[in-house]
Design a protein around this motif. Structure first.
Motif, PDB file in Angstrom:
ATOM      1  N   ALA A  79       0.868  -1.158  -0.001  1.00 19.23           N
ATOM      2  CA  ALA A  79      -0.100  -0.067   0.095  1.00 19.23           C
ATOM      3  C   ALA A  79       0.919   1.062   0.069  1.00 19.23           C
ATOM      4  CB  ALA A  79      -0.788   0.092   1.140  1.00 19.23           C
ATOM      5  N   LEU A  80       1.972   1.189   0.674  1.00 23.08           N
ATOM      6  CA  LEU A  80       2.842   2.402   0.659  1.00 23.08           C
ATOM      7  C   LEU A  80       3.541   2.849  -0.495  1.00 23.08           C
ATOM      8  CD1 LEU A  80       3.644   4.463   2.667  1.00 23.08           C
ATOM      9  CD2 LEU A  80       5.557   2.935   3.498  1.00 23.08           C
ATOM     10  N   ARG A  81       3.846   1.830  -1.189  1.00 20.20           N
ATOM     11  CA  ARG A  81       4.562   2.138  -2.317  1.00 20.20           C
ATOM     12  C   ARG A  81       3.511   2.721  -3.511  1.00 20.20           C
ATOM     13  NH1 ARG A  81       5.807  -2.267  -4.871  1.00 20.20           N
ATOM     14  NH2 ARG A  81       5.511  -4.038  -3.390  1.00 20.20           N
ATOM     15  N   ARG A  82       2.140   1.828  -3.450  1.00 20.17           N
ATOM     16  CA  ARG A  82       1.216   2.450  -4.430  1.00 20.17           C
ATOM     17  C   ARG A  82       0.850   3.993  -4.247  1.00 20.17           C
ATOM     18  NH1 ARG A  82      -1.315   4.706  -6.953  1.00 20.17           N
ATOM     19  NH2 ARG A  82      -3.431   4.252  -7.916  1.00 20.17           N
ATOM     20  N   ALA A  83       0.886   4.247  -2.480  1.00 25.64           N
ATOM     21  CA  ALA A  83       0.532   5.576  -2.166  1.00 25.64           C
ATOM     22  C   ALA A  83       1.865   6.650  -2.762  1.00 25.64           C
ATOM     23  CB  ALA A  83       0.324   5.700  -0.678  1.00 25.64           C
ATOM     24  N   VAL A  84       2.941   6.314  -2.379  1.00 23.42           N
ATOM     25  CA  VAL A  84       3.891   7.425  -2.869  1.00 23.42           C
ATOM     26  C   VAL A  84       4.258   7.449  -4.355  1.00 23.42           C
ATOM     27  CG1 VAL A  84       4.924   7.242  -0.559  1.00 23.42           C
ATOM     28  CG2 VAL A  84       5.848   5.836  -2.358  1.00 23.42           C
ATOM     29  N   ARG A  85       3.868   6.600  -5.239  1.00 21.42           N
ATOM     30  CA  ARG A  85       4.051   6.517  -6.597  1.00 21.42           C
ATOM     31  C   ARG A  85       3.813   7.840  -7.366  1.00 21.42           C
ATOM     32  NH1 ARG A  85       1.575   1.644  -9.956  1.00 21.42           N
ATOM     33  NH2 ARG A  85      -0.176   3.095  -9.789  1.00 21.42           N
ATOM     34  N   ASP A  86       4.609   8.369  -8.099  1.00 21.06           N
ATOM     35  CA  ASP A  86       4.079   9.682  -9.077  1.00 21.06           C
ATOM     36  C   ASP A  86       3.779  10.846  -8.186  1.00 21.06           C
ATOM     37  OD1 ASP A  86       1.462   9.466  -8.461  1.00 21.06           O
ATOM     38  OD2 ASP A  86       1.141   8.661 -10.373  1.00 21.06           O
ATOM     39  N   ARG A  87       4.255  10.995  -6.889  1.00 27.68           N
ATOM     40  CA  ARG A  87       3.942  12.191  -6.061  1.00 27.68           C
ATOM     41  C   ARG A  87       4.899  13.115  -5.989  1.00 27.68           C
ATOM     42  NH1 ARG A  87      -1.178  12.453  -6.094  1.00 27.68           N
ATOM     43  NH2 ARG A  87      -0.654  11.329  -8.206  1.00 27.68           N
ATOM     44  N   ASP A  88       4.646  14.479  -5.941  1.00 30.59           N
ATOM     45  CA  ASP A  88       5.475  15.508  -5.973  1.00 30.59           C
ATOM     46  C   ASP A  88       5.590  15.763  -4.475  1.00 30.59           C
ATOM     47  OD1 ASP A  88       5.697  15.935  -8.825  1.00 30.59           O
ATOM     48  OD2 ASP A  88       3.787  16.768  -8.529  1.00 30.59           O
ATOM     49  N   ALA A  89       4.628  15.660  -3.413  1.00 31.37           N
ATOM     50  CA  ALA A  89       4.929  15.959  -2.210  1.00 31.37           C
ATOM     51  C   ALA A  89       3.660  14.846  -1.363  1.00 31.37           C
ATOM     52  CB  ALA A  89       4.364  17.400  -1.970  1.00 31.37           C
ATOM     53  N   VAL A  90       4.394  14.965  -0.126  1.00 38.45           N
ATOM     54  CA  VAL A  90       3.579  14.369   0.971  1.00 38.45           C
ATOM     55  C   VAL A  90       3.360  14.975   2.208  1.00 38.45           C
ATOM     56  CG1 VAL A  90       3.246  12.076   2.547  1.00 38.45           C
ATOM     57  CG2 VAL A  90       4.570  11.873   0.262  1.00 38.45           C
ATOM     58  N   ILE A  91       2.043  15.151   2.566  1.00 36.18           N
ATOM     59  CA  ILE A  91       1.742  15.765   3.840  1.00 36.18           C
ATOM     60  C   ILE A  91       1.264  14.538   4.821  1.00 36.18           C
ATOM     61  CG2 ILE A  91       0.230  16.818   5.189  1.00 36.18           C
ATOM     62  CD1 ILE A  91      -0.146  18.820   2.908  1.00 36.18           C
ATOM     63  N   HIS A  92       2.201  13.976   5.775  1.00 37.13           N
ATOM     64  CA  HIS A  92       2.120  13.066   6.329  1.00 37.13           C
ATOM     65  C   HIS A  92       1.319  13.198   7.951  1.00 37.13           C
ATOM     66  CE1 HIS A  92       3.112   9.296   8.592  1.00 37.13           C
ATOM     67  NE2 HIS A  92       3.905   9.639   9.382  1.00 37.13           N
ATOM     68  N   LEU A  93       0.045  12.905   7.768  1.00 37.07           N
ATOM     69  CA  LEU A  93      -0.767  13.109   9.028  1.00 37.07           C
ATOM     70  C   LEU A  93      -1.070  11.761   9.812  1.00 37.07           C
ATOM     71  CD1 LEU A  93      -3.573  15.604   7.418  1.00 37.07           C
ATOM     72  CD2 LEU A  93      -1.155  16.134   8.662  1.00 37.07           C
ATOM     73  N   GLY A  94      -0.781  10.607   8.917  1.00 35.23           N
ATOM     74  CA  GLY A  94      -1.210   9.358   9.394  1.00 35.23           C
ATOM     75  C   GLY A  94      -0.671   8.902  10.683  1.00 35.23           C
ATOM     76  N   ALA A  95      -1.257   8.718  11.942  1.00 32.73           N
ATOM     77  CA  ALA A  95      -0.863   8.163  13.128  1.00 32.73           C
ATOM     78  C   ALA A  95      -1.828   7.765  13.840  1.00 32.73           C
ATOM     79  CB  ALA A  95      -0.218   9.755  13.788  1.00 32.73           C
ATOM     80  N   LEU A  96      -1.445   7.310  14.955  1.00 29.52           N
ATOM     81  CA  LEU A  96      -2.460   6.838  16.156  1.00 29.52           C
ATOM     82  C   LEU A  96      -2.230   7.750  17.107  1.00 29.52           C
ATOM     83  CD1 LEU A  96      -4.056   3.893  16.708  1.00 29.52           C
ATOM     84  CD2 LEU A  96      -2.382   3.184  17.826  1.00 29.52           C
ATOM     85  N   PRO A  97      -3.586   8.651  17.180  1.00 30.68           N
ATOM     86  CA  PRO A  97      -3.539   9.665  18.022  1.00 30.68           C
ATOM     87  C   PRO A  97      -3.770   9.213  19.372  1.00 30.68           C
ATOM     88  CG  PRO A  97      -5.508   9.695  16.761  1.00 30.68           C
ATOM     89  CD  PRO A  97      -4.682   8.516  16.312  1.00 30.68           C
ATOM     90  N   SER A  98      -3.788  10.271  20.464  1.00 28.87           N
ATOM     91  CA  SER A  98      -4.152  10.360  21.721  1.00 28.87           C
ATOM     92  C   SER A  98      -3.009   9.785  23.066  1.00 28.87           C
ATOM     93  CB  SER A  98      -5.473   9.533  21.829  1.00 28.87           C
ATOM     94  OG  SER A  98      -5.742   9.183  23.371  1.00 28.87           O
ATOM     95  N   VAL A  99      -2.700  10.813  23.888  1.00 25.89           N
ATOM     96  CA  VAL A  99      -2.169  10.266  24.742  1.00 25.89           C
ATOM     97  C   VAL A  99      -2.495   9.173  25.665  1.00 25.89           C
ATOM     98  CG1 VAL A  99      -1.312  11.166  26.841  1.00 25.89           C
ATOM     99  CG2 VAL A  99      -0.916  12.718  24.974  1.00 25.89           C
ATOM    100  N   PRO A 100      -3.683   9.233  26.041  1.00 21.95           N
ATOM    101  CA  PRO A 100      -4.645   8.209  27.045  1.00 21.95           C
ATOM    102  C   PRO A 100      -4.345   6.830  26.260  1.00 21.95           C
ATOM    103  CG  PRO A 100      -5.942  10.022  27.122  1.00 21.95           C
ATOM    104  CD  PRO A 100      -4.862  10.219  25.849  1.00 21.95           C
ATOM    105  N   ARG A 101      -4.373   6.818  24.767  1.00 13.86           N
ATOM    106  CA  ARG A 101      -4.394   5.549  24.197  1.00 13.86           C
ATOM    107  C   ARG A 101      -2.768   4.849  24.110  1.00 13.86           C
ATOM    108  NH1 ARG A 101      -7.188   4.029  19.376  1.00 13.86           N
ATOM    109  NH2 ARG A 101      -7.682   6.425  18.849  1.00 13.86           N
ATOM    110  N   SER A 102      -1.831   6.067  24.090  1.00 13.93           N
ATOM    111  CA  SER A 102      -0.599   5.555  24.090  1.00 13.93           C
ATOM    112  C   SER A 102      -0.318   4.982  25.488  1.00 13.93           C
ATOM    113  CB  SER A 102       0.415   6.418  23.706  1.00 13.93           C
ATOM    114  OG  SER A 102       0.387   7.691  24.803  1.00 13.93           O
ATOM    115  N   VAL A 103      -0.733   5.436  26.534  1.00 18.11           N
ATOM    116  CA  VAL A 103      -0.569   5.042  27.753  1.00 18.11           C
ATOM    117  C   VAL A 103      -1.124   3.691  28.082  1.00 18.11           C
ATOM    118  CG1 VAL A 103      -0.882   5.285  30.179  1.00 18.11           C
ATOM    119  CG2 VAL A 103      -0.442   7.284  28.775  1.00 18.11           C
ATOM    120  N   ARG A 104      -2.093   3.347  27.386  1.00 17.13           N
ATOM    121  CA  ARG A 104      -2.618   1.903  27.374  1.00 17.13           C
ATOM    122  C   ARG A 104      -1.899   1.166  26.541  1.00 17.13           C
ATOM    123  NH1 ARG A 104      -9.286   2.715  27.758  1.00 17.13           N
ATOM    124  NH2 ARG A 104      -9.334   4.390  29.528  1.00 17.13           N
ATOM    125  N   ASP A 105      -1.446   1.554  25.631  1.00 21.23           N
ATOM    126  CA  ASP A 105      -0.693   0.459  24.447  1.00 21.23           C
ATOM    127  C   ASP A 105       0.231   1.404  23.793  1.00 21.23           C
ATOM    128  OD1 ASP A 105      -0.016  -1.533  22.727  1.00 21.23           O
ATOM    129  OD2 ASP A 105      -1.904  -1.735  21.784  1.00 21.23           O
TER     130      ASP A 105
END
Length: 349
Positions: free
Chosen positions: A62-88
């Motif tokens: 999926a990652l190779r498909r996504a970046v193919r022929d791109r001029d720029a990437v805005i990388h917002l993908g993440a697992l958010p939340s402080v409490p979530r990170s405390v649990r896992d």
């Protein structure tokens, strides 16, 4: 130059707003979104005519498909939340730190010209200085904050080591229309707005005097798009906030003014990993983006309340289906497939 843009995490709150803004922005030729829908939703992109790749940052195909022929990437993908990170903490590390590393590696191999990444004000952690300057020391207090420090560090290291053009933004507390209230790790403003419209108590994690540099989502989107159009880079992370620190008591007071009625408050124990106060120095941001303008919290809350009344609670505060605007069926897309969406706009989450 017209920019062919990839937005990771483009089915989330900020990502969907950004995708919608990008389609009408000058200089953006094409928008592709990569999202695994672990926290984002397909509905967020209804009516947004983007190319969609379903997949994780940890999925090489999926990652190779996504970046193919791109001029720029805005990388917002993440697992958010402080409490979530405390649990896992391991899940947060994999999604945020390892995911960023794999994205940067894929972007470099695909000859992507420019990568903008989203870090977080949480990296300042135990540093009590206000406002926060980009050269202040960092001391993360949660696994989430550590993973975001790794995100920005990897981006800057790739710039230094591989000459990949990068820009690392430290997001503060982004809010606005389309932000979800209906999950365990929801941000404070959508939780407050939803509770207030329903006539339910809003909950302070502590005394309510903790403060945040709330940043309206349209401001964030305009800066991100300007960054990729002008290919802005910097050797240090950049605070994406403008020094508009407001405490939670003031937020509730503004909501009372907007709704013209009192709001009940309930106090609970402060959460581990949360910082007491957060405020950006906007000096560097204004130097790099001189056209940026802050949206007053009162104006941003009016727009947010209006969105909730239209799409979530209804004008009288009674719960309604979020997808109340009819729309065509949403196609399921596999990790190497794409779809063009042309249905009527409903919402962004």
């Amino acid at each position: 130059m017209s920019v062919r843009l990839l937005i990771t995490g483009g089915a989330g709150f900020i990502g969907a707003n950004l995708a919608r803004s990008a389609l009408s922005a000058p200089g953006i030729a094409h928008v592709r979104v990569l999202d695994d829908l672990s926290t984002g939703t397909r509905e967020a992109l209804r009516g947004v005519d983007v190319e969609f790749v379903l997949g994780s940052l940890l999925d090489d195909t999926a990652l190779r498909r996504a970046v193919r022929d791109r001029d720029a990437v805005i990388h917002l993908g993440a697992l958010p939340s402080v409490p979530r990170s405390v649990r896992d903490p391991v899940a947060s590390h994999h999604a945020n730190a390892t995911g960023t590393l794999l994205l940067l590696q894929a972007a470099r191999r695909a000859d992507v010209g420019h990568v903008v990444v989203a870090s977080s004000s949480s990296v300042y952690g135990a540093n009590p200085a206000l406002p926060k300057d980009e050269l202040d020391w960092t001391r993360p207090l949660s696994p989430y904050a550590v993973s975001k420090l790794a995100t920005e560090a990897y981006a800057l290291a790739f710039a230094s080591t591989y000459q990949l053009a990068t820009l690392a933004f430290r997001f503060f507390n982004v809010y606005g229309p389309g932000q979800r209230h209906d999950h365990a790790y929801a941000a404070v403003i959508p939780r407050f707005v939803y509770a207030a419209l329903r006539g339910e108590p809003v909950v302070y994690q502590g005394d309510g005097r903790q403060s945040r540099d709330f940043t309206y989502v349209d401001t964030v989107c305009s800066v991100l798009l300007d960054a990729v159009r002008r290919r802005v880079t910097h050797a240090h992370p950049v605070n994406l906030a403008l020094g508009s620190r407001v405490d939670l008591v003031t937020v509730v007071g503004e909501l009372e003014r907007i709704l013209d009625r009192p709001i009940t408050v309930r106090h609970e124990t402060p959460r581990p990993g949360d910082v007491r106060h957060s405020e950006a120095s906007g000096v560097l941001l204004r130097q790099l983006f001189p056209e940026v303008r802050a949206v007053p919290i009162a104006d941003g809350l009016v727009a947010t309340v209006d969105w909730f009344q239209t799409f979530v609670t209804g004008p009288a505060g009674s719960a309604v289906a979020v997808d109340r605007v009819p729309a065509a069926p949403v196609e399921v897309v596999d990790q190497v497939g794409t779809v063009r969406r042309t249905v009527a706009r409903t919402r962004s989450c």
